[in-house]
Scaffold this active site. Sequence first.
Site, mmCIF file in Angstrom:
data_model
loop_
_atom_site.group_PDB
_atom_site.id
_atom_site.type_symbol
_atom_site.label_atom_id
_atom_site.label_comp_id
_atom_site.label_asym_id
_atom_site.label_seq_id
_atom_site.Cartn_x
_atom_site.Cartn_y
_atom_site.Cartn_z
ATOM 1 N N LYS A 1 46.344 37.930 46.143
ATOM 2 C CA LYS A 1 44.956 37.612 45.821
ATOM 3 C C LYS A 1 44.272 36.887 46.987
ATOM 4 C CE LYS A 1 44.736 37.254 40.772
ATOM 5 N NZ LYS A 1 43.458 37.972 40.635
ATOM 6 N N GLU B 1 48.622 27.828 31.015
ATOM 7 C CA GLU B 1 47.268 28.376 31.072
ATOM 8 C C GLU B 1 47.180 29.478 32.124
ATOM 9 O OE1 GLU B 1 44.904 24.270 29.767
ATOM 10 O OE2 GLU B 1 44.688 25.087 31.790
#
Length: 303
Positions: free
Chosen positions: A115, A75
Amino acid sequence: MKNVFICHASEDKGLIATHLIPAFQAAQITYWFDEAELKWGDSLIEKINSGLKESMYVIVILSQNFISKNWARKELSTALSIESSTGEIKVLPLLSGSKHEIRLVLQEFPLLNDKIYLVWQNNPDEVVDALLRRLENQSATLTSQRKHADSISSAKIPLPRIRKKFTQRDKDLFLRHSFQVIKGYFEHALTQLQKEYVEVEVDFIEINNFKFLAKIYVNGDICNECMLWIGGSFGPNSICYREGQNLSYNNDNTLNDSATIESDDYKLFIKLGFLGWHQGSENENVSPEEAAEHFWKRLTNNL
């Protein structure tokens, strides 16, 4: 479109994911969560792929549990692939565990090192606040993009006129379409006229698919009637009109007006009058609706 997809290991469902759900609901944040979305018999791959594509963001709950879960990793890979192909932020990392565990997780997923991430502190409100700020920024960006798109779409762009050769088939289809428009116009107009005036009664008689009769009575006396039909003495590309009283259904040789299907190099149109000739300013190219209004005015002019 959901606001967020919640990607997690099964062990983190009760520890973290289920604590986010009521907070999202209270903040009116829409979410894709496997327990709510997956039903008995569903295709797991199809449903999850659909959820990832249709969610604006993917919150990935990263922990030691996550590292060993092949499905959760797939995912995450799919979400990162969407992010890479679109150039838009998709993945929002939410890390869980000790500083040492978080360091090991980031070593496992080097693509996430650049990030800014949140650390789970058992407080879903922190996640909600950060997500709402992200959604507000996204909404502002989309609004700006829509305004820009609207300004482009509203600009007058000069387009060339493309020449076209019209066949007899094209003319026949346009003729039949025009006649149906005129017939429908008369049927509706007669009904409206009768509703408006108590002293008026009307008849609409469809003789066949290509001919009809319209009658108007005032206080029981015939006031005017007309017949319209396709073809007749002015050729197959014409719609003929005759008015008066006690019209003969079988007489197609006498008429008061006509509409002829013609074309130029760009479109098909209707020319009013005998073979395109008509007195007054109405000798123009008209649409089927305008031709219907023209004939209706002729019928009702002396009421």
